[in-house]
Design a protein around this motif. Sequence first.
Motif, PDB file in Angstrom:
ATOM      1  N   CYS A 175       2.811  14.445 -13.858  1.00  0.00           N
ATOM      2  CA  CYS A 175       1.768  14.858 -14.803  1.00  0.00           C
ATOM      3  C   CYS A 175       1.464  16.348 -14.734  1.00  0.00           C
ATOM      4  CB  CYS A 175       0.496  14.051 -14.563  1.00  0.00           C
ATOM      5  SG  CYS A 175       0.625  12.359 -15.172  1.00  0.00           S
ATOM      6  N   ILE A 176       2.132  17.083 -13.887  1.00  0.00           N
ATOM      7  CA  ILE A 176       1.923  18.526 -13.813  1.00  0.00           C
ATOM      8  C   ILE A 176       2.406  19.199 -15.098  1.00  0.00           C
ATOM      9  CG2 ILE A 176       2.663  20.627 -12.625  1.00  0.00           C
ATOM     10  CD1 ILE A 176       2.628  19.029 -10.027  1.00  0.00           C
ATOM     11  N   THR A 177       3.523  18.724 -15.637  1.00  0.00           N
ATOM     12  CA  THR A 177       4.042  19.323 -16.866  1.00  0.00           C
ATOM     13  C   THR A 177       3.695  18.441 -18.069  1.00  0.00           C
ATOM     14  OG1 THR A 177       6.151  18.166 -16.725  1.00  0.00           O
ATOM     15  CG2 THR A 177       5.993  20.271 -15.590  1.00  0.00           C
ATOM     16  N   ILE A 178       3.684  19.035 -19.227  1.00  0.00           N
ATOM     17  CA  ILE A 178       3.377  18.288 -20.443  1.00  0.00           C
ATOM     18  C   ILE A 178       4.476  17.275 -20.749  1.00  0.00           C
ATOM     19  CG2 ILE A 178       3.112  18.514 -22.945  1.00  0.00           C
ATOM     20  CD1 ILE A 178       1.705  21.173 -22.439  1.00  0.00           C
ATOM     21  N   ILE A 179       5.704  17.644 -20.499  1.00  0.00           N
ATOM     22  CA  ILE A 179       6.831  16.754 -20.773  1.00  0.00           C
ATOM     23  C   ILE A 179       6.807  15.534 -19.853  1.00  0.00           C
ATOM     24  CG2 ILE A 179       9.351  16.588 -20.732  1.00  0.00           C
ATOM     25  CD1 ILE A 179       9.393  19.540 -21.556  1.00  0.00           C
ATOM     26  N   GLY A 180       6.300  15.681 -18.644  1.00  0.00           N
ATOM     27  CA  GLY A 180       6.303  14.592 -17.677  1.00  0.00           C
ATOM     28  C   GLY A 180       5.138  13.624 -17.784  1.00  0.00           C
ATOM     29  N   ILE A 181       4.151  13.909 -18.641  1.00  0.00           N
ATOM     30  CA  ILE A 181       2.968  13.047 -18.741  1.00  0.00           C
ATOM     31  C   ILE A 181       3.314  11.609 -19.146  1.00  0.00           C
ATOM     32  CG2 ILE A 181       0.808  12.677 -19.996  1.00  0.00           C
ATOM     33  CD1 ILE A 181       0.344  15.694 -19.844  1.00  0.00           C
ATOM     34  N   PRO A 182       4.179  11.369 -20.128  1.00  0.00           N
ATOM     35  CA  PRO A 182       4.508   9.967 -20.437  1.00  0.00           C
ATOM     36  C   PRO A 182       5.142   9.221 -19.263  1.00  0.00           C
ATOM     37  CG  PRO A 182       5.229  11.399 -22.205  1.00  0.00           C
ATOM     38  CD  PRO A 182       4.790  12.288 -21.085  1.00  0.00           C
ATOM     39  N   PHE A 183       5.967   9.923 -18.500  1.00  0.00           N
ATOM     40  CA  PHE A 183       6.575   9.294 -17.329  1.00  0.00           C
ATOM     41  C   PHE A 183       5.519   9.037 -16.259  1.00  0.00           C
ATOM     42  CE2 PHE A 183      10.068  11.754 -19.233  1.00  0.00           C
ATOM     43  CZ  PHE A 183      10.963  10.721 -19.457  1.00  0.00           C
ATOM     44  N   LEU A 243       0.830  -1.204   0.000  1.00  0.00           N
ATOM     45  CA  LEU A 243       0.000   0.000   0.000  1.00  0.00           C
ATOM     46  C   LEU A 243       0.864   1.253   0.000  1.00  0.00           C
ATOM     47  CD1 LEU A 243      -2.793   1.301   0.161  1.00  0.00           C
ATOM     48  CD2 LEU A 243      -2.606   1.188   2.637  1.00  0.00           C
ATOM     49  N   LEU A 244       1.852   1.295   0.856  1.00  0.00           N
ATOM     50  CA  LEU A 244       2.739   2.461   0.924  1.00  0.00           C
ATOM     51  C   LEU A 244       3.513   2.632  -0.387  1.00  0.00           C
ATOM     52  CD1 LEU A 244       3.865   4.735   2.672  1.00  0.00           C
ATOM     53  CD2 LEU A 244       5.604   3.141   3.472  1.00  0.00           C
ATOM     54  N   SER A 245       3.977   1.534  -0.938  1.00  0.00           N
ATOM     55  CA  SER A 245       4.708   1.600  -2.198  1.00  0.00           C
ATOM     56  C   SER A 245       3.817   2.089  -3.328  1.00  0.00           C
ATOM     57  CB  SER A 245       5.267   0.215  -2.527  1.00  0.00           C
ATOM     58  OG  SER A 245       5.883   0.208  -3.771  1.00  0.00           O
ATOM     59  N   GLY A 246       2.602   1.562  -3.403  1.00  0.00           N
ATOM     60  CA  GLY A 246       1.677   1.971  -4.457  1.00  0.00           C
ATOM     61  C   GLY A 246       1.302   3.429  -4.358  1.00  0.00           C
ATOM     62  N   LEU A 247       1.041   3.900  -3.148  1.00  0.00           N
ATOM     63  CA  LEU A 247       0.699   5.309  -2.965  1.00  0.00           C
ATOM     64  C   LEU A 247       1.867   6.223  -3.317  1.00  0.00           C
ATOM     65  CD1 LEU A 247      -1.422   5.223   0.311  1.00  0.00           C
ATOM     66  CD2 LEU A 247      -2.214   5.479  -2.049  1.00  0.00           C
ATOM     67  N   SER A 248       3.078   5.765  -3.049  1.00  0.00           N
ATOM     68  CA  SER A 248       4.254   6.553  -3.408  1.00  0.00           C
ATOM     69  C   SER A 248       4.387   6.696  -4.924  1.00  0.00           C
ATOM     70  CB  SER A 248       5.519   5.901  -2.849  1.00  0.00           C
ATOM     71  OG  SER A 248       5.461   5.823  -1.453  1.00  0.00           O
ATOM     72  N   TRP A 249       4.135   5.603  -5.656  1.00  0.00           N
ATOM     73  CA  TRP A 249       4.204   5.669  -7.118  1.00  0.00           C
ATOM     74  C   TRP A 249       3.101   6.532  -7.691  1.00  0.00           C
ATOM     75  CZ3 TRP A 249       8.306   4.824  -9.760  1.00  0.00           C
ATOM     76  CH2 TRP A 249       9.245   3.885  -9.358  1.00  0.00           C
ATOM     77  N   VAL A 250       1.909   6.482  -7.089  1.00  0.00           N
ATOM     78  CA  VAL A 250       0.808   7.328  -7.556  1.00  0.00           C
ATOM     79  C   VAL A 250       1.142   8.798  -7.331  1.00  0.00           C
ATOM     80  CG1 VAL A 250      -1.578   7.990  -7.092  1.00  0.00           C
ATOM     81  CG2 VAL A 250      -0.991   5.596  -7.339  1.00  0.00           C
ATOM     82  N   LEU A 251       1.707   9.122  -6.183  1.00  0.00           N
ATOM     83  CA  LEU A 251       2.104  10.501  -5.900  1.00  0.00           C
ATOM     84  C   LEU A 251       3.171  10.974  -6.887  1.00  0.00           C
ATOM     85  CD1 LEU A 251       1.900  12.981  -4.049  1.00  0.00           C
ATOM     86  CD2 LEU A 251       3.722  11.949  -2.681  1.00  0.00           C
ATOM     87  N   ALA A 252       4.144  10.116  -7.178  1.00  0.00           N
ATOM     88  CA  ALA A 252       5.175  10.471  -8.153  1.00  0.00           C
ATOM     89  C   ALA A 252       4.561  10.684  -9.537  1.00  0.00           C
ATOM     90  CB  ALA A 252       6.240   9.388  -8.210  1.00  0.00           C
ATOM     91  N   GLY A 253       3.591   9.850  -9.897  1.00  0.00           N
ATOM     92  CA  GLY A 253       2.914  10.002 -11.185  1.00  0.00           C
ATOM     93  C   GLY A 253       2.143  11.303 -11.267  1.00  0.00           C
ATOM     94  N   LEU A 254       1.469  11.677 -10.185  1.00  0.00           N
ATOM     95  CA  LEU A 254       0.728  12.937 -10.173  1.00  0.00           C
ATOM     96  C   LEU A 254       1.664  14.132 -10.290  1.00  0.00           C
ATOM     97  CD1 LEU A 254      -1.947  12.191  -7.427  1.00  0.00           C
ATOM     98  CD2 LEU A 254      -2.316  12.435  -9.885  1.00  0.00           C
ATOM     99  N   ILE A 255       2.785  14.062  -9.621  1.00  0.00           N
ATOM    100  CA  ILE A 255       3.760  15.155  -9.703  1.00  0.00           C
ATOM    101  C   ILE A 255       4.312  15.271 -11.122  1.00  0.00           C
ATOM    102  CG2 ILE A 255       6.052  15.901  -8.926  1.00  0.00           C
ATOM    103  CD1 ILE A 255       5.284  14.793  -6.146  1.00  0.00           C
TER     104      ILE A 255
END
Length: 57
Positions: free
Chosen positions: A29-37, A15-27
Amino acid sequence: MSILGNILWFICGGLLSGLSWVLAGLICCITIIGIPFGKQFFKIAKLSLMPFGAEVI
């Protein structure tokens, strides 16, 4: 067996690992360049929540 493994994994840190990856994904996705990552981070989050029997394409 994979259901039991997924439940144990989820309780012991998945759970902690998954939430960490989701948070990293949201961060990312803030920029257009970071959306694929960010999209790939969401795939990794799904895999880290329930890894047994999962397949990432």
